[in-house]
Structures are given as C-alpha cells and as structure tokens.
Design an enzyme around this catalytic site. Structure first.
Site, short mmCIF file in Angstrom:
data_model
loop_
_atom_site.label_atom_id
_atom_site.label_comp_id
_atom_site.label_asym_id
_atom_site.label_seq_id
_atom_site.Cartn_x
_atom_site.Cartn_y
_atom_site.Cartn_z
N CYS A 1 0.81 -1.23 0.00
CA CYS A 1 0.00 0.00 0.00
C CYS A 1 0.84 1.27 0.00
O CYS A 1 0.36 2.33 -0.40
CB CYS A 1 -0.89 0.06 1.23
SG CYS A 1 -1.86 -1.38 1.56
O1 KQY Z 1 -4.57 -1.18 0.93
C1 KQY Z 1 -4.00 -0.16 0.59
N1 KQY Z 1 -3.57 -0.09 -0.65
C2 KQY Z 1 -3.94 1.11 1.40
C3 KQY Z 1 -4.37 1.09 2.79
C4 KQY Z 1 -4.77 2.47 3.20
C5 KQY Z 1 -5.17 2.57 4.61
C6 KQY Z 1 -5.51 3.95 5.02
N2 KQY Z 1 -5.52 4.15 6.41
#
Ligand code: KQY
Length: 365
Positions: A357
C-alpha cells in the site's frame, strides 16, 4: 507544471498496465506524518517506512515524496541513496494516490490518474479533506515528464492487480461499494477498467481481508506472482471470519480462466495472528473528529500478501509472529530467482495498510 493530459484512453493508444513482477524503473513512496493515523507523532511509522525504502533501494531506485515541514527529519531518517522530493500529501499511501503507470510495446510509459475520495468519502471514508492526496498523481507524472490519462472514476491502486497479459483481479466489496462510484454499474466499471488498464478479463473476488478498512482492497488478499499464478491469504481456522472469505476467493479463483484462457495455480499463504491493536498503541494515536478512530482490541488486517515485488527482490512484512518464518520460506520457494527480505511492518499495519500500500512501481521504459 502540470503533465500533458490526454482525452483518449490507454487502450485506444496501445498502452497496458504491466504486472508488478515486470521490470521497474523505480519505486515511489510518501512520508507519513499525520498524528491522528500514526502513533507517537508518526515516528515509529517513519522508521518502518525508512526501513522499507532502504530494503527496496537494494534492488531499484526509490523516490520518497515528503512534505515541506518533514524534509529535514526525513533526510535524517532515510538512507542517503534514497531520493527525496517535496510532495505534500494528506497521508502516505502512494499505491492509492499515485498514478497507475501504463506502457506500450515501444517502451513509452504514461500514467493514469484516478479520482480519490479517501476510501469512501463522506460515507465511511478514513479522513477529510483529501484534496492534497488528489494532486499527487499529477505531481509524480510531472516530475517524470510523463503524459497523463485522467480516469473518470474513483479507484485506488491497491484495489487492483494485473498479470500484465490482459487479466485483472479485484474485489466486489471495494469496486462495487456505493461509497466509491454509486452511479456506475458493474458493467460500466468493467468498461473503464478495460479502457484505462487495457485488460480483457476481470476476475471478481467477493470480500477482501476481514476488517480491512479500505473496503477490501485486493492487494491485501490476493495477487499475481507470475502469469497464471496467484497468491491468496489463507487461514486453516474455520472459526476465524477470514476463513469463509478466503474459501470464497479460492472457489472463484478455481473457476476462473485468465485472458489467455489458462486456469490459475493458487498458492495459499497463511495469515499472521490474528493480530489486534494494543492499548499502548491506540493511546499513542491522536483522536481527531472526522478521522477514523483506532480502538484498543481492534483486529488488524494483517496479511503477507501485502508485499512488494522489486527488481530481483521481494520485500515482505514481518509481524513479530510465529508465521513470519513460514512466510519467509514460502516466499523463497515461490520466488527462487529473487532475494527475499522481510521488514518489520507492524507500525505500517497499525496505520491500516502495509508494504504494498505504501509503494508504487514505475515500469522500466
Ligand atoms: O490497501 C492499501 N492499498 C492502502 C491502505 C490504506 C489505509 C488507510 N488508512
């Protein structure tokens, strides 16, 4: 300076989204700082981001976008090989707010800028405002002097994975969620994915990882590790809420064929934990109205699938959990030609995501 924006689509112009396992030019990240998402003024998270950037930089260049007020501490904490540029952000999830890069057969790279609403806008989103995040994709593309496509839908990069050969995997929980594109049907969303990523086959999984605050991003659940092979987060415990989610994904993947007509080999990787937020951790986060509050005892959406495929390397999250050792061995056997590196990632998980992420690959030209 704004990047040149096209009115056409990548498909019309012969561009496609490469798979993450294809060669990269570099990796993009952002720098965390908001105290209402990261505990103790984000310092533990900054250490984890710095360790991630350092691990990736052994395999490919890393650029980190840092807000003006953090340039000095970031320079101190990031390894000298890592490039820092000034990019303001609302938070630090480059996968979701950065561009999705596309490439043509001549090797030209362009970027798709999606619309962003902080994972659900005013209907369950994680913070407001998010207008600074909205501008990040165009800044990355301007920095790289890459042409931009502006896609007409809300989408985060963590909600899609492709095999680079015409197949995309995603989840219904996220892409069909009324808090993203309420006026679009499944068919309309599919048609935008096909136009902007140049895919032909979309594999719809149901829900994402249990308690994933992104509304079930696929990048925490399942990914392509090479053409016609996927990795799926798993639990052997039928009493765990993740069990039925992973079983359903397994069945859908078993029934699927990819864009080239191949069946998929499905590798299962057992989840860590389950993991929960401790009192010490939750007390370190500043409660702010309008931002999702993190409570003691909340189940964390920990998953080894949230890893990054660098050039010749695999950077995967460690959770200080007995399953870490099995995950390491499994990554080594799944990727015999890559060096596998674990990074302590609990502090990233506490912010709601993980290594995948916070990274975004830019394909090699
Ligand atoms: O799963 C993702 N690509 C991002 C997670 C974002 C979490 C925000 N608090």
């Amino acid at each position: 300076m704004n990047p040149r924006t096209l009115e056409t689509t990548p498909k019309q112009d012969g561009f496609r989204m490469p798979a993450e396992f294809e060669p990269h030019e570099k990796c993009w990240m952002l720098w965390p700082k908001r105290p209402d998402n990261w505990r103790l003024g984000a310092v533990p998270a900054q250490n984890a981001f710095a360790a991630t950037a350092r691990a990736i930089s052994a395999f490919e260049p890393v650029v980190v976008g840092v807000g003006q007020d953090q340039l000095e501490p970031a320079r101190q904490m990031l390894h000298s090989e890592i490039e820092i540029i000034n990019i303001e952000s609302d938070d630090a999830w480059m996968r979701d707010v950065g561009p999705t890069f596309v490439k043509n057969d001549a090797g030209e790279v362009r970027g798709v800028a999606w619309q962003f609403n902080a994972w659900g806008g005013h209907k369950g989103g994680l913070y407001a405002p998010w207008d600074t995040d909205e501008k990040i994709a165009q800044q990355v593309l301007a920095h790289e002097k890459k042409v931009r496509y502006r896609a007409p839908l809300i989408l985060e990069g963590g909600s899609i994975h492709t095999d680079g050969q015409g197949t995309l995997v995603t989840t219904e929980e996220c892409l069909l969620n009324p808090n993203r594109n309420p006026d679009m049907s499944r068919a309309e969303i599919e048609s935008h994915l096909k136009a902007y990523l140049n895919v032909e086959t979309i594999i719809w999984l149901g829900k994402g990882v249990y308690m994933d605050e992104t509304d079930g991003h696929v990048d925490n659940l399942c990914c392509f590790i090479r053409p016609s092979e996927v990795l799926l987060t798993w639990t052997d415990d039928p009493s765990d809420p993740q069990y039925s989610i992973s079983c359903d994904a397994f069945e859908r993947l078993s029934r699927a064929t990819d864009a080239k007509g191949r069946k998929l080999a499905i590798h299962k990787i057992h989840q860590p934990g389950p993991l929960f937020m401790t009192e010490t951790e939750s007390l370190g986060i500043l409660p702010v109205p309008g931002t999702a509050h993190r409570k003691t005892g909340t189940r964390l959406a920990g998953s080894y699938v949230n890893f990054y495929m660098a050039n010749n390397g695999i950077i995967f999250p460690l959770f200080d959990d007995p399953r870490d050792t099995y995950a390491l061995e499994q990554f080594k056997s799944l990727f015999p030609d890559r060096t596998v590196v674990g990074v302590e990632a609990r502090e990233i998980l506490l912010g709601g995501g993980n290594i995948h992420c916070i990274t975004q690959q830019q394909p090699q030209i």
